[in-house]
Design an enzyme around this catalytic site. Structure first.
Site, PDB file in Angstrom:
ATOM      1  N   VAL A 143       0.994  -1.250  -0.055  1.00 54.51           N
ATOM      2  CA  VAL A 143       0.090  -0.422   0.242  1.00 54.51           C
ATOM      3  C   VAL A 143       1.201   1.194   0.369  1.00 54.51           C
ATOM      4  O   VAL A 143       0.048   2.201  -0.668  1.00 54.51           O
ATOM      5  CB  VAL A 143      -0.757   0.096   1.137  1.00 54.51           C
ATOM      6  CG1 VAL A 143      -1.764  -1.114   1.268  1.00 54.51           C
ATOM      7  CG2 VAL A 143       0.051   0.186   2.424  1.00 54.51           C
ATOM      8  N   ASP A 144       2.220   1.060   0.473  1.00 56.14           N
ATOM      9  CA  ASP A 144       2.606   1.932   0.614  1.00 56.14           C
ATOM     10  C   ASP A 144       3.720   2.688  -0.517  1.00 56.14           C
ATOM     11  O   ASP A 144       4.104   3.948  -0.558  1.00 56.14           O
ATOM     12  CB  ASP A 144       3.917   2.495   0.903  1.00 56.14           C
ATOM     13  CG  ASP A 144       3.308   1.613   2.806  1.00 56.14           C
ATOM     14  OD1 ASP A 144       3.086   1.840   3.261  1.00 56.14           O
ATOM     15  OD2 ASP A 144       4.826   0.710   3.396  1.00 56.14           O
ATOM     16  N   ARG A 192       4.474   5.426   6.270  1.00 56.99           N
ATOM     17  CA  ARG A 192       5.602   6.137   8.037  1.00 56.99           C
ATOM     18  C   ARG A 192       6.263   7.157   6.766  1.00 56.99           C
ATOM     19  O   ARG A 192       7.692   7.674   7.130  1.00 56.99           O
ATOM     20  CB  ARG A 192       6.004   4.688   8.233  1.00 56.99           C
ATOM     21  CG  ARG A 192       6.915   5.223   9.573  1.00 56.99           C
ATOM     22  CD  ARG A 192       5.977   4.164   9.977  1.00 56.99           C
ATOM     23  NE  ARG A 192       5.418   4.339  11.737  1.00 56.99           N
ATOM     24  CZ  ARG A 192       4.707   4.836  12.665  1.00 56.99           C
ATOM     25  NH1 ARG A 192       6.018   5.725  13.597  1.00 56.99           N
ATOM     26  NH2 ARG A 192       3.679   5.216  13.082  1.00 56.99           N
ATOM     27  N   TYR A 295      -6.162   0.526   9.849  1.00 55.48           N
ATOM     28  CA  TYR A 295      -6.169  -0.907   8.671  1.00 55.48           C
ATOM     29  C   TYR A 295      -8.006  -0.775   8.040  1.00 55.48           C
ATOM     30  O   TYR A 295      -7.755  -1.346   6.676  1.00 55.48           O
ATOM     31  CB  TYR A 295      -6.938  -2.647   9.774  1.00 55.48           C
ATOM     32  CG  TYR A 295      -5.796  -3.136  10.414  1.00 55.48           C
ATOM     33  CD1 TYR A 295      -4.730  -2.645   9.777  1.00 55.48           C
ATOM     34  CD2 TYR A 295      -5.499  -3.869  11.475  1.00 55.48           C
ATOM     35  CE1 TYR A 295      -3.153  -3.198  10.377  1.00 55.48           C
ATOM     36  CE2 TYR A 295      -4.526  -4.937  11.770  1.00 55.48           C
ATOM     37  CZ  TYR A 295      -3.568  -4.469  11.192  1.00 55.48           C
ATOM     38  OH  TYR A 295      -2.308  -5.006  11.562  1.00 55.48           O
ATOM     39  N   ARG A 298      -6.478  -0.419   4.736  1.00 53.46           N
ATOM     40  CA  ARG A 298      -6.189  -1.391   3.544  1.00 53.46           C
ATOM     41  C   ARG A 298      -6.569  -2.746   3.428  1.00 53.46           C
ATOM     42  O   ARG A 298      -6.562  -2.837   2.744  1.00 53.46           O
ATOM     43  CB  ARG A 298      -4.910  -1.749   3.880  1.00 53.46           C
ATOM     44  CG  ARG A 298      -4.657  -1.942   5.268  1.00 53.46           C
ATOM     45  CD  ARG A 298      -3.275  -2.283   5.697  1.00 53.46           C
ATOM     46  NE  ARG A 298      -2.799  -3.471   6.608  1.00 53.46           N
ATOM     47  CZ  ARG A 298      -2.040  -3.833   7.488  1.00 53.46           C
ATOM     48  NH1 ARG A 298      -0.903  -3.178   7.371  1.00 53.46           N
ATOM     49  NH2 ARG A 298      -2.013  -4.913   8.194  1.00 53.46           N
TER      50      ARG A 298
END
Lengths: 418, 418
Positions: A143-144, A192, A295, A298
């Protein structure tokens, strides 16, 4: 050529579409029984290989495997377990290859992000050196959106669609309430290190929403931030802030680390969203609401991007096809071949160039003031959220599959300490 | 009979389907031009009436009004503004009636919760006494589902569907990660007084998810809660907690009020979710994730319940039809006429019996241990989340309408202090 078995494992944080990649791998393997006998999956990812805890996917019906395409999360279990370097723990890699050998595994499909690309690469190298060559193919997932070479990563498009939609919907809500109540809405999103997910919140600007984005790539400047929020609220009567969990103060502290203590003096873990909301409240007095998607973002398969689902499936299928064509130590990539209209195709990247490289937001994707996205960024993002692919619903809820996950009988049955 | 104008206003927190009720009111009024000339809407709810800031909905196209059916939030603006009692501020009610008189308004449709039912009732009484009788009809709306008499409230079914779906999806995610990482997921949901929304999280139990619900109706018992979480994690390797924002300690403090202080000693506002997650972490050591859904849950029109949308529209339509049939000081209700298969029809309740009555979860809807829902509760909830009604999407995002909201020229133009 006798058919070998294949091993498939899911790694790291799961996504709304990682199972669509699993579906692509398994369905494609099933079409080539002459070359691939069975697909074994690792129970809880690579740990399943290390502990010889394998799942026999051949026991699952075609319908169950097809349902993976619309089921979020990791159907076989994932894990956060990073194999050490070859030098630090060669034993782990050797164990993997022993297990693969015992189960006649000739193909290793590893579905994950940067760390798993690295592991995948090492397995391919070491297996060669150990005289039991395994074709190791990395299936991209994160997902990043921070893998290199590929234009985008499966998993990201669906999160981006969810965050853009949620930001739009919540902003409409705040706009309704702003006259006498909430003027500020803060949404905290994942990411992050890289601000790709936060950037998706910026897509609502074209829907008339005043939005401020806080990226991990841009040092948080409190005064300029407050001035921007004030300016937007004075003009629109409300404002939405999308803050990345990775947003940081100039001294490197995350915004979420506010040094808060509970009644007993224990440090409290909070989120960046309440910190930002309280900051604005204290300085400007605006009533606020905040949400932390965590959560939900995602896992939200109910709002997946059709483009993302198709790409997730395609990298799974391509992984098998590349393996059958004799490729090794590579990752299928997504190549953007046309922007308008958007068109993509599957490419290929050597794992040596993928492993341990992180892709951040280019500076020209972020507006000059650091609080928004540019048109270049919008052009990049919009194709990735195109199309809907709603799961089937039953009795009011999405109908997701839970597999049988029958174990493969052990052959080594020797203990292995993780 | 000459046609009178109608006044429509949205009150309190908005929902995913309050605009569907507006659509029902306006479309029905447009079919009766002989009785209703124009529908004026209050800009920002009842404040729009008090300040003579009216919106002329007749300027909106049929297509724009139809699009309200799939657009979340309050299209005309809402407000949190409670009219005082007749004794405390008779002037406010008189002002309303002056404005209604000046704009030839014969029908007052007020779309909200318990407070607005009360206001609606008083307007009907006072207008009669002042010799300018207005038919006042309350259109029920509240995600909290706490209005009496009606089987359920429009707005609730869609939140319930969103929370049940999100709990299911996030629980699948935790289940995937539990072996080496997150074992506990905590989702905070709305409902300061009543646990209806939290109860919806309990629907995932039938999908095999171990879930603990913390209701506002049940005093928080920390030891029993921790024991229950421990038991579930030991059995399933993970556990999901759905906590209502209104969950309270035995001494009446909200769980969210944790007495946390920032570095400067200021009290910090947090959420109940991080408090509960940290509590479990300290006692049992489980790695956790938490989410706070906040506005996302009530604005999520992309996942609305079709049943809810139909009921929201129906109470809007019925309000107009009741008014045209001469009814006054009433609220259309939803009556459950059959459970299996679910069937409903529109009923009618006198506002005198609706105003200022809150409906809590019946104790037999909550399991004996206080941490779950019973089959009676599931039978109540499931019909309300049935069916999907996805909005149209354009370029990857839902296509929601923003109205022109053209002002009605003022007739009084006298200032009014709120």
């Amino acid at each position: 050529m006798t058919a070998k078995n294949a091993f498939y494992a899911q790694s790291g944080g799961v996504t709304a579409v990682i199972n669509a990649s699993a579906c692509g791998v398994i369905e494609t393997a099933r079409r080539h029984p002459d070359q691939i006998a069975k697909v074994y999956a690792g129970r809880h990812g690579i740990i399943g290989a290390l502990t010889e805890d394998l799942i026999d996917t051949s026991q699952e019906s075609d319908a169950a495997i097809a349902a993976l395409r619309h089921t979020p999360s990791g159907a076989f279990g994932s894990c956060r377990y990073k194999l050490k370097s070859l030098e630090a723990n060669r034993r782990e890699y050797e164990r993997l290859i022993e297990v693969f050998k015992a189960h006649d595994i000739g193909y290793f499909f590893y579905n994950g992000g940067g760390d798993s690309a690295d592991t995948c690469y090492k397995v391919s190298q070491l297996s060669e050196a150990m005289g039991f060559p395994i074709q190791a193919i990395h299936v991209p997932k994160t997902v990043d959106n921070d893998l290199p070479i590929t234009d985008n990563c499966p998993g990201f498009g669906s999160v981006a669609k969810y965050i853009a939609t949620s930001t739009l919907e919540a902003s409409f809500d705040v706009r309704s309430m702003a006259k006498t109540s909430t003027k500020l809405f803060v949404l905290e999103v994942m990411g992050r290190h890289a601000g790709w997910i936060a950037a998706a919140g910026g897509l609502v600007e074209d829907h008339g929403i005043p939005v401020v984005i806080l990226f991990p790539e841009i040092e948080f400047d409190q005064q300029r931030f407050l001035a921007r929020v004030k300016e937007l609220v004075e003009r629109h009567d409300y404002c939405t802030v999308v803050v990345s969990e990775g947003a940081k103060h100039p001294d490197g502290r995350f915004l979420a680390e506010q040094g808060t203590r509970d009644a007993f003096g224990h440090a409290q873990l909070g989120g960046a969203a309440p910190v930002v909301a309280n900051l604005v409240k204290e300085a400007l007095g605006y009533k606020f609401h905040w949400a932390v998607a965590d959560y939900l973002q995602r896992a939200a398969r109910h709002l997946a991007s059709r483009t993302d689902v198709e790409q997730a499936y395609a990298v799974g299928r391509a992984a098998v096809e590349f393996a059958l064509a004799g490729h090794n130590a590579i990752m299928p990539t997504i190549r953007r071949v046309s922007q308008q209209p958007y068109a993509w195709e599957i490419g290929e990247a050597p794992l040596a160039e993928v492993a341990n490289v992180e892709k951040f937001m280019p500076r020209d994707f972020i507006s000059a003031d650091g609080f928004g996205i540019t048109s270049v960024c919008k052009d990049y993002l919009l194709p990735l959220i195109q199309g809907e692919d709603f799961p089937p619903f039953e009795n009011g809820l999405p109908k997701y599959v839970t597999l049988e996950n029958a174990p493969v009988p052990k052959k080594l049955d020797t203990p292995f300490e993780l």
